[in-house]
Design an enzyme around this catalytic site. Structure first.
Site, PDB file in Angstrom:
ATOM      1  NE  ARG A 147      17.607  28.281 -22.124  1.00 17.09           N
ATOM      2  CZ  ARG A 147      18.611  29.020 -22.246  1.00 17.09           C
ATOM      3  NH1 ARG A 147      19.950  28.835 -22.333  1.00 17.09           N
ATOM      4  NH2 ARG A 147      18.427  30.434 -21.732  1.00 17.09           N
ATOM      5  CE1 TYR A 159      22.617  32.584 -19.761  1.00 19.04           C
ATOM      6  CE2 TYR A 159      21.386  30.560 -19.140  1.00 19.04           C
ATOM      7  CZ  TYR A 159      22.149  31.238 -20.255  1.00 19.04           C
ATOM      8  OH  TYR A 159      21.688  30.679 -21.456  1.00 19.04           O
ATOM      9  CG  ASP A 205      22.177  26.650 -20.722  1.00 19.22           C
ATOM     10  OD1 ASP A 205      23.404  26.064 -20.178  1.00 19.22           O
ATOM     11  OD2 ASP A 205      22.414  27.264 -21.712  1.00 19.22           O
TER      12      ASP A 205
HETATM   13  C1  GCO Z   1      22.323  28.890 -24.936  1.00 15.81           C
HETATM   14  C2  GCO Z   1      23.382  29.769 -24.242  1.00 15.81           C
HETATM   15  C3  GCO Z   1      23.799  31.132 -24.739  1.00 15.81           C
HETATM   16  C4  GCO Z   1      24.892  31.776 -24.230  1.00 15.81           C
HETATM   17  C5  GCO Z   1      25.351  32.990 -25.235  1.00 15.81           C
HETATM   18  C6  GCO Z   1      26.610  33.735 -24.944  1.00 15.81           C
HETATM   19  O1  GCO Z   1      22.337  27.976 -24.399  1.00 15.81           O
HETATM   20  O2  GCO Z   1      21.696  29.369 -25.763  1.00 15.81           O
HETATM   21  O3  GCO Z   1      24.180  29.409 -23.164  1.00 15.81           O
HETATM   22  O4  GCO Z   1      22.462  31.826 -24.133  1.00 15.81           O
HETATM   23  O5  GCO Z   1      24.768  32.187 -22.985  1.00 15.81           O
HETATM   24  O6  GCO Z   1      25.319  32.618 -26.438  1.00 15.81           O
HETATM   25  O7  GCO Z   1      27.026  34.523 -25.883  1.00 15.81           O
HETATM   26 MG    MG Z   2      23.750  27.178 -23.485  1.00 13.16          MG
END
Ligand code: GCO
Ligand code: MG
Length: 397
Positions: A147, A159, A205
Site C-alpha cells: 500500500r 495521513y 487508501d
Molecule cells: C487501514 C486503515 C487504518 C485506520 C486505522 C484507524 O487501511 O489500515 O485505514 O490505518 O486508519 O485502523 O484506527
Molecule cells: Mg484504510
C-alpha cells in the site's frame, strides 16, 4: 459446557488493546479481540456492564444463538462499540469450540482453501526518495503487495505519512486539501510504476476523503498504473456515492473497514459497486458475521481484503487468518504487525513468513494471553488524528 467466568482485559503494550477472555466449566478459556481504536474503554464498559452478565451460565457451544441474542436482544443494534463487543464474544466462543474439537479453528470453517495467506504491507514517504525506500523495505520483508501513501506538496501533516508527536493526549491535527492531493497522486503512482515495474501489486487508501466526482476522476487518473485496489474513496456511510464512481472508472474499489454489519454493504454488494470487502472480524460481530458477509460477497464475485492494521490485536488478527485460509473468495490480508511488547502479552498465534501468514495447527485460535504481562502495560488514553482544511474547518479523517 457453560460459560462460568469472563474477564475484560485492557492493556497497552505499545498501544491499547481490549481482550475478552471467557472461561467454561470444562476449564477451557477462549479469547476475543474488542479493540476499538481511540474508544477502547467504551467497548470494555459495554462488555463488563451489559454483555458479560448475560453470558454467565449460558451454553458455550451455542455460538449462533448467542450472537443473535446479543444482536437482536439489545434493541440498540449495530454501531462499532456494540459490534466490537459481540465480535469478542463470538471469537472467544469459536476459540473454545475448536479447542474442544482439538482442531485449529480454520478446520471448523471448512478447512484450508489455500496453503498460506497473502498480505500487503504499508509504505509511505513525504517525497519520492523516502517513499521508494519505504517500498524497498517492505519488499525486503517479503511482502508480495504494498500500500502506497504519500505526502502532498503544501500540506504539513498527511495521513499515514505524518509521525505522531510523542505523548500527545489530544488528537493530532493533520491538514488536508483534496485538490492538491488529486493533482499530486497520479504522478506519484507513475513514478512508483516506473521504478518498481508492472508486476508489483499496488494499493492506495483515500481514507474516505473525496466527493463522488473527485473519486471518479482519481480512479480514471490512476487506471494506467493498474492498482490492486483503491480504498475508501468516499465517506463510507453513503453507499449510493459509489454508483457514480463505478460508472466512470474501472479501478478496483475496496471499502468497509468502518462498517459493522452486512447492511452497510447491501447496496454495494448487490449492485456490484465494489470489488473487495474490508471489514475486520473485530468490528463486525466476529467470525460468524464476517463468514456470512463473505458468503454473500462470493455470490457477486467480490473478494475479501480484511482490515489488519496494528489496532486489530494479535487475537483479532489470528481470527482473520483462520478465516482467510478457509474461505474460497479470499483476496488479500492487510498486515502491519504490532509493537514488539505486544508479543509479551499475546503469545503464539499465526506466523508471518515470506509475506504470508499461517494460523498454525494449535487447537483453537492458537493465541494465549499472559495476564501478568498485560497488567504491566496499563491503559493510556489515545485518540485518532483529526483533519482540518486551510480555513480550519473539519474534513473527514
Ligand atoms: C487501514 C486503515 C487504518 C485506520 C486505522 C484507524 O487501511 O489500515 O485505514 O490505518 O486508519 O485502523 O484506527
Ligand atoms: Mg484504510
Amino acid at each position: 459446557m457453560r460459560i462460568v467466568d469472563a474477564a475484560v482485559v485492557v492493556t497497552s503494550p505499545g498501544r491499547n488493546f481490549v481482550t475478552l477472555q471467557l472461561r467454561t466449566d470444562a476449564g477451557l478459556t477462549g479469547l476475543g479481540d474488542a479493540t476499538l481504536n481511540g474508544r477502547e474503554l467504551a467497548v470494555a464498559a459495554y462488555l463488563s456492564e451489559h454483555v458479560v452478565p448475560l453470558l454467565i451460565g449460558t451454553d458455550a457451544h451455542a455460538i449462533e444463538h448467542t450472537w443473535q441474542s446479543l444482536y437482536r436482544g439489545a434493541y440498540w443494534r449495530r454501531g462499532p462499540v456494540t459490534m466490537a463487543a459481540i465480535a469478542a464474544v463470538d471469537v472467544a466462543l469459536w476459540d473454545i469450540k475448536a479447542q474442544v474439537a482439538g482442531l485449529p479453528l480454520y478446520q471448523l470453517l471448512g478447512g484450508a482453501s489455500r496453503d498460506r495467506v497473502a498480505t500487503y504491507g504499508h509504505a509511505s514517504g513525504r517525497d519520492l526518495p523516502e517513499l521508494f525506500d519505504s517500498i524497498r523495505a517492505r519488499l525486503a520483508e517479503g511482502y508480495p503487495a504494498v500500500r502506497v501513501q504519500t505526502g502532498v506538496p503544501g500540506l504539513q501533516r498527511v495521513y499515514a505519512v505524518a509521525q505522531p508527536d510523542a505523548d500527545t493526549v489530544l488528537p493530532v491535527v493533520e491538514d488536508w486539501d483534496s485538490a492538491a492531493y488529486l493533482r499530486h497522486l497520479p504522478g506519484v503512482f507513475e513514478s512508483v510504476r516506473n521504478e518498481f515495474g508492472p508486476d508489483l501489486p499496488l494499493l492506495h487508501d483515500v481514507h474516505h476523503r473525496l466527493s463522488p466526482q473527485q473519486a471518479a476522476r482519481l480512479g480514471r487518473d490512476l487506471e494506467p498504473y493498474d492498482l490492486f485496489w483503491l480504498e475508501d474513496v468516499t465517506p463510507a456511510e453513503d453507499q449510493s456515492a459509489l454508483r457514480l464512481v463505478r460508472q466512470h472508472t474501472t479501478v478496483p474499489l475496496a471499502i468497509g473497514e468502518v462498517f459493522n454489519t452486512v447492511f452497510d454493504y447491501q447496496t454495494l454488494i448487490t449492485e456490484r459497486l465494489i470489488d473487495f470487502v474490508r471489514s475486520p472480524v473485530t468490528h463486525f460481530g466476529g467470525i460468524t458475521a464476517v463468514k456470512k458477509l463473505l458468503d454473500l460477497a462470493a455470490v457477486y464475485g467480490i473478494r475479501s481484503g480484511l482490515h489488519g492494521p496494528a489496532d486489530i490485536s494479535p487475537v483479532g488478527m489470528a481470527a482473520a487468518v483462520h478465516l482467510d485460509l478457509a474461505v474460497h473468495n479470499f483476496g488479500i490480508q492487510e498486515f502491519t504487525g504490532h509493537p514488539p511488547a505486544a508479543a509479551e502479552v499475546f503469545r503464539g498465534g499465526y506466523t508471518f513468513r515470506d509475506g504470508h501468514l499461517h494460523p498454525g495447527e494449535a487447537p483453537g485460535l492458537g493465541v494465549t494471553l499472559d495476564l501478568d504481562a498485560a497488567a504491566a502495560y496499563p491503559y493510556r488514553r489515545a485518540y485518532l488524528p483529526v483533519n482540518r482544511l486551510h480555513d480550519g474547518s473539519v474534513h473527514d479523517w
